[in-house]
Enzyme design. Sequence first.
Site, PDB file in Angstrom:
ATOM      1  N   LYS A 169      30.597  39.234 -35.902  1.00 11.54           N
ATOM      2  CA  LYS A 169      30.821  39.303 -34.448  1.00 11.54           C
ATOM      3  C   LYS A 169      32.303  39.280 -34.068  1.00 11.54           C
ATOM      4  CE  LYS A 169      26.275  37.499 -33.248  1.00 11.54           C
ATOM      5  NZ  LYS A 169      25.471  36.546 -32.463  1.00 11.54           N
ATOM      6  N   ASP A 217      24.461  37.567 -25.877  1.00  9.80           N
ATOM      7  CA  ASP A 217      23.777  36.362 -26.368  1.00  9.80           C
ATOM      8  C   ASP A 217      23.576  35.337 -25.249  1.00  9.80           C
ATOM      9  OD1 ASP A 217      23.420  37.193 -28.990  1.00  9.80           O
ATOM     10  OD2 ASP A 217      25.369  36.437 -29.642  1.00  9.80           O
TER      11      ASP A 217
END
Length: 274
Positions: A65, A101
């Site tokens: 990420k 997220d």
Amino acid sequence: SDRYAVIGNPIGFSKSPLIHSTFAKMTGQDLVYEAIEAPLGGFNARVDQFRTEGAKGLNITAPFKLDAFAYANELSESADRAGAANCLKFEGDRIIAENFDGIGLVRDITVNLGVKMAGRRVLMLGVGGAARGALLPFLRQEPSELVLVNRTLSKAVALAEEFAGCGPLIVSGYAELADLAEGYDVVVNATSASLRGEMPPLPGNVFRGSELAYELAYGKGLTPFLQAARAEGVAKLADGVGMLVEQAAEAFAWWRGVRPGTAQVIAELTVPLS
Ligand code: ATR
């Protein structure tokens, strides 16, 4: 058809190909969705190749990420704030980073689980990558307070400083939580403790009167954290499967301009917590 993928290492257990293929069927979108395992240190080369092949977008999972964030040449506010990307869109030379997220977690809590965060006391355990992305979306729900707890207190202090002025953010160590007069309405475990079957050193009384205990990790069954919450009488227990599907739906909508329903896929992927 347009190509997408999830990239990570390892990637074998990823549910994303199943989720996105189901979304594509449900919405009649013509796309192919693959799973890519890039070697550690090999993110950029592998994504360069995928783009050369005409790919339109990527989901990114551990440990890439931060690499995805660095790879992008445009950042959404949420990717910028999180310092990490879980989704990329490719449009010509543009490489746009997003991070869904946090919004996925908020949608799972407020829409799917029906738990309001506005005006409530929220406790977040851990301040790693998972917690970081959730901070701003949580504060936007206007909780009465959001308490950040971490073993290493200095990391919680640093994170709270970064988000100073964004809402009622409070930092605490685990031991001090025992002095609470009342519990928390929503307790979220964003530590990596459950991945090793461990339990954050949480005093039991934080669950007094709690409506929801949420474990970000998914597919681990009744973790020590969820067991503790259940033992303290918390009625709603959840793991991160709903968050996973919701962030996927956000990504799908961003890429394709159509938002799939999530209930069916969540039901298919849910393993009863008992
Ligand atoms: P992720 O990206 O999954 O959030 P991370 O960045 O490595 O992973 O962060 C892990 C988080 O879990 C940290 O907040 C860590 O606490 P420290 O900063 O004090 O290390 C927390 N954590 C991991 N194991 C834990 C345990 N057994 N008890 C409490 N906190 C734990």
